[in-house]
Motif scaffolding. Structure first.
Motif, PDB file in Angstrom:
ATOM      1  N   GLY A   1     -40.396 -21.119   8.221  1.00 42.54           N
ATOM      2  CA  GLY A   1     -39.160 -21.806   8.540  1.00 42.54           C
ATOM      3  C   GLY A   1     -38.430 -21.323   9.768  1.00 42.54           C
ATOM      4  O   GLY A   1     -38.588 -20.196  10.205  1.00 42.54           O
ATOM      5  N   ILE A   2     -37.622 -22.238  10.284  1.00 41.81           N
ATOM      6  CA  ILE A   2     -36.764 -21.991  11.439  1.00 41.81           C
ATOM      7  C   ILE A   2     -35.348 -22.302  10.994  1.00 41.81           C
ATOM      8  O   ILE A   2     -35.084 -23.390  10.487  1.00 41.81           O
TER       9      ILE A   2
ATOM     10  N   GLY B   1     -38.107 -10.739  -1.126  1.00 40.67           N
ATOM     11  CA  GLY B   1     -38.417 -12.107  -0.761  1.00 40.67           C
ATOM     12  C   GLY B   1     -37.432 -12.659   0.239  1.00 40.67           C
ATOM     13  O   GLY B   1     -36.437 -12.017   0.588  1.00 40.67           O
ATOM     14  N   GLU B   2     -37.726 -13.853   0.684  1.00 41.00           N
ATOM     15  CA  GLU B   2     -36.917 -14.501   1.710  1.00 41.00           C
ATOM     16  C   GLU B   2     -37.008 -16.011   1.533  1.00 41.00           C
ATOM     17  O   GLU B   2     -38.061 -16.538   1.190  1.00 41.00           O
ATOM     18  N   VAL B   3     -35.897 -16.704   1.769  1.00 37.21           N
ATOM     19  CA  VAL B   3     -35.844 -18.161   1.774  1.00 37.21           C
ATOM     20  C   VAL B   3     -35.251 -18.579   3.108  1.00 37.21           C
ATOM     21  O   VAL B   3     -34.254 -18.002   3.561  1.00 37.21           O
ATOM     22  N   ASN B   4     -35.862 -19.586   3.747  1.00 37.64           N
ATOM     23  CA  ASN B   4     -35.405 -20.070   5.046  1.00 37.64           C
ATOM     24  C   ASN B   4     -35.165 -21.572   4.980  1.00 37.64           C
ATOM     25  O   ASN B   4     -35.920 -22.294   4.335  1.00 37.64           O
ATOM     26  N   PHE B   5     -34.130 -22.016   5.689  1.00 38.67           N
ATOM     27  CA  PHE B   5     -33.828 -23.434   5.763  1.00 38.67           C
ATOM     28  C   PHE B   5     -33.219 -23.750   7.120  1.00 38.67           C
ATOM     29  O   PHE B   5     -32.353 -23.024   7.594  1.00 38.67           O
ATOM     30  N   GLY B   6     -33.675 -24.832   7.715  1.00 36.60           N
ATOM     31  CA  GLY B   6     -33.107 -25.257   8.992  1.00 36.60           C
ATOM     32  C   GLY B   6     -33.140 -26.760   9.128  1.00 36.60           C
ATOM     33  O   GLY B   6     -34.019 -27.435   8.580  1.00 36.60           O
ATOM     34  N   ILE B   7     -32.158 -27.321   9.836  1.00 34.52           N
ATOM     35  CA  ILE B   7     -32.100 -28.749  10.075  1.00 34.52           C
ATOM     36  C   ILE B   7     -31.558 -28.987  11.483  1.00 34.52           C
ATOM     37  O   ILE B   7     -30.673 -28.263  11.951  1.00 34.52           O
ATOM     38  N   LEU B   8     -32.140 -29.965  12.160  1.00 35.05           N
ATOM     39  CA  LEU B   8     -31.710 -30.342  13.508  1.00 35.05           C
ATOM     40  C   LEU B   8     -31.671 -31.859  13.561  1.00 35.05           C
ATOM     41  O   LEU B   8     -32.684 -32.526  13.308  1.00 35.05           O
ATOM     42  N   LYS B   9     -30.509 -32.435  13.841  1.00 36.21           N
ATOM     43  CA  LYS B   9     -30.350 -33.885  13.903  1.00 36.21           C
ATOM     44  C   LYS B   9     -29.983 -34.281  15.325  1.00 36.21           C
ATOM     45  O   LYS B   9     -28.982 -33.830  15.868  1.00 36.21           O
TER      46      LYS B   9
ATOM     47  N   PHE C   1     -35.201 -33.207  12.306  1.00 35.57           N
ATOM     48  CA  PHE C   1     -36.219 -32.214  11.987  1.00 35.57           C
ATOM     49  C   PHE C   1     -35.615 -31.267  10.964  1.00 35.57           C
ATOM     50  O   PHE C   1     -34.493 -30.803  11.133  1.00 35.57           O
ATOM     51  N   TRP C   2     -36.353 -30.994   9.893  1.00 35.98           N
ATOM     52  CA  TRP C   2     -35.884 -29.992   8.950  1.00 35.98           C
ATOM     53  C   TRP C   2     -37.082 -29.235   8.377  1.00 35.98           C
ATOM     54  O   TRP C   2     -38.206 -29.744   8.383  1.00 35.98           O
ATOM     55  N   CYS C   3     -36.822 -28.023   7.903  1.00 36.15           N
ATOM     56  CA  CYS C   3     -37.877 -27.207   7.306  1.00 36.15           C
ATOM     57  C   CYS C   3     -37.289 -26.357   6.187  1.00 36.15           C
ATOM     58  O   CYS C   3     -36.106 -26.023   6.187  1.00 36.15           O
ATOM     59  N   LEU C   4     -38.148 -26.045   5.244  1.00 30.57           N
ATOM     60  CA  LEU C   4     -37.794 -25.207   4.108  1.00 30.57           C
ATOM     61  C   LEU C   4     -38.986 -24.310   3.830  1.00 30.57           C
ATOM     62  O   LEU C   4     -40.128 -24.786   3.789  1.00 30.57           O
ATOM     63  N   GLY C   5     -38.745 -23.022   3.677  1.00 26.65           N
ATOM     64  CA  GLY C   5     -39.850 -22.099   3.452  1.00 26.65           C
ATOM     65  C   GLY C   5     -39.418 -20.838   2.740  1.00 26.65           C
ATOM     66  O   GLY C   5     -38.225 -20.590   2.543  1.00 26.65           O
TER      67      GLY C   5
ATOM     68  N   TYR D   1     -42.536 -25.928   4.518  1.00 24.10           N
ATOM     69  CA  TYR D   1     -42.670 -27.375   4.625  1.00 24.10           C
ATOM     70  C   TYR D   1     -41.831 -27.826   5.815  1.00 24.10           C
ATOM     71  O   TYR D   1     -40.657 -27.470   5.923  1.00 24.10           O
ATOM     72  N   TYR D   2     -42.432 -28.619   6.697  1.00 24.09           N
ATOM     73  CA  TYR D   2     -41.772 -29.089   7.902  1.00 24.09           C
ATOM     74  C   TYR D   2     -41.745 -30.619   7.906  1.00 24.09           C
ATOM     75  O   TYR D   2     -42.757 -31.249   7.618  1.00 24.09           O
ATOM     76  N   SER D   3     -40.613 -31.191   8.250  1.00 22.82           N
ATOM     77  CA  SER D   3     -40.488 -32.646   8.290  1.00 22.82           C
ATOM     78  C   SER D   3     -39.889 -33.074   9.624  1.00 22.82           C
ATOM     79  O   SER D   3     -38.924 -32.466  10.103  1.00 22.82           O
ATOM     80  N   HIS D   4     -40.449 -34.138  10.191  1.00 22.01           N
ATOM     81  CA  HIS D   4     -39.962 -34.693  11.446  1.00 22.01           C
ATOM     82  C   HIS D   4     -39.888 -36.208  11.271  1.00 22.01           C
ATOM     83  O   HIS D   4     -40.887 -36.840  10.985  1.00 22.01           O
ATOM     84  N   THR D   5     -38.722 -36.778  11.406  1.00 24.30           N
ATOM     85  CA  THR D   5     -38.564 -38.230  11.273  1.00 24.30           C
ATOM     86  C   THR D   5     -37.857 -38.779  12.492  1.00 24.30           C
ATOM     87  O   THR D   5     -37.042 -38.104  13.125  1.00 24.30           O
ATOM     88  N   THR D   6     -38.173 -40.026  12.808  1.00 26.74           N
ATOM     89  CA  THR D   6     -37.492 -40.743  13.886  1.00 26.74           C
ATOM     90  C   THR D   6     -36.855 -41.991  13.292  1.00 26.74           C
ATOM     91  O   THR D   6     -37.042 -42.309  12.114  1.00 26.74           O
TER      92      THR D   6
END
Length: 174
Positions: free
Chosen positions: A55-56, A70-78, A84-88, A111-116
């Motif tokens: 994740g980023i 442990g570690e949890v990561n979450f990021g979102i860019l609109k 774009f968003w990711c969860l890891g 998990y990485y997601s990219h939508t237009t």
């Protein structure tokens, strides 16, 4: 009588020299007395991470005295026409620790997601891997970390396996 006392003292001093004397040096005494707080208490961390495995974005960590963490990561860019968003997450096993660094093994999943506006586009959506990480403490509880993980992901029809670096900045607290 005086000769007998002198003889006994010489026997005692000779036998004392035969017994090996072990003394800890100054650094060894400090090492045995100084246990890192991560080895005594559970700590939490908050910060940011940039990486293609788990994740980023924002990062939240847990470090326990049992060496596991442990570690949890979450990021979102609109943006205007895309998002774009990711969860890891990662599982850590501490290898070594001192006042200035910490090293650990890691296993991660992301998990990485990219939508237009037109359609959803998966860009290598699921990634998993394992590797080695290290942190250096810039200040007492502020750590700069780097990880190198062998990361597997799908690139269309084929599976890609590459070494991927990750970097993070975490502030630890109790």
């Amino acid at each position: 009588m005086l000769v007998l006392v002198a003889l006994m003292l010489s026997i005692v001093s000779l036998s004392a020299q035969q017994i090996p004397q072990y003394r800890l040096g100054e650094g060894e005494q400090q090492r045995s007395a100084a246990v890192h707080p991560f080895e005594r208490h559970t700590y939490f961390g908050a910060g940011a991470q940039v990486g293609w495995l788990s994740g980023i974005g924002l990062s939240f960590r847990l470090s326990s005295p049992t060496r596991w963490g442990g570690e949890v990561n979450f990021g979102i860019l609109k943006l205007t026409s895309a998002s774009f968003w990711c969860l890891g997450g990662e599982l850590h096993y501490r290898l070594g620790i001192s006042q200035s660094y910490r090293s650990y093994l890691l296993a991660g999943l992301g998990y990485y997601s990219h939508t237009t506006d037109r359609k959803a586009e998966s860009i290598w959506p699921v990634r998993f891997g394992f590797g080695l990480g290290a942190e250096t403490f810039l200040l007492e509880w502020l750590a700069l970390g780097a990880e190198l993980a062998i990361t597997a992901y799908t690139n269309g029809e084929a599976v890609q396996v590459l070494p991927m670096p990750q970097f993070g900045l975490v502030y630890y607290f109790r």
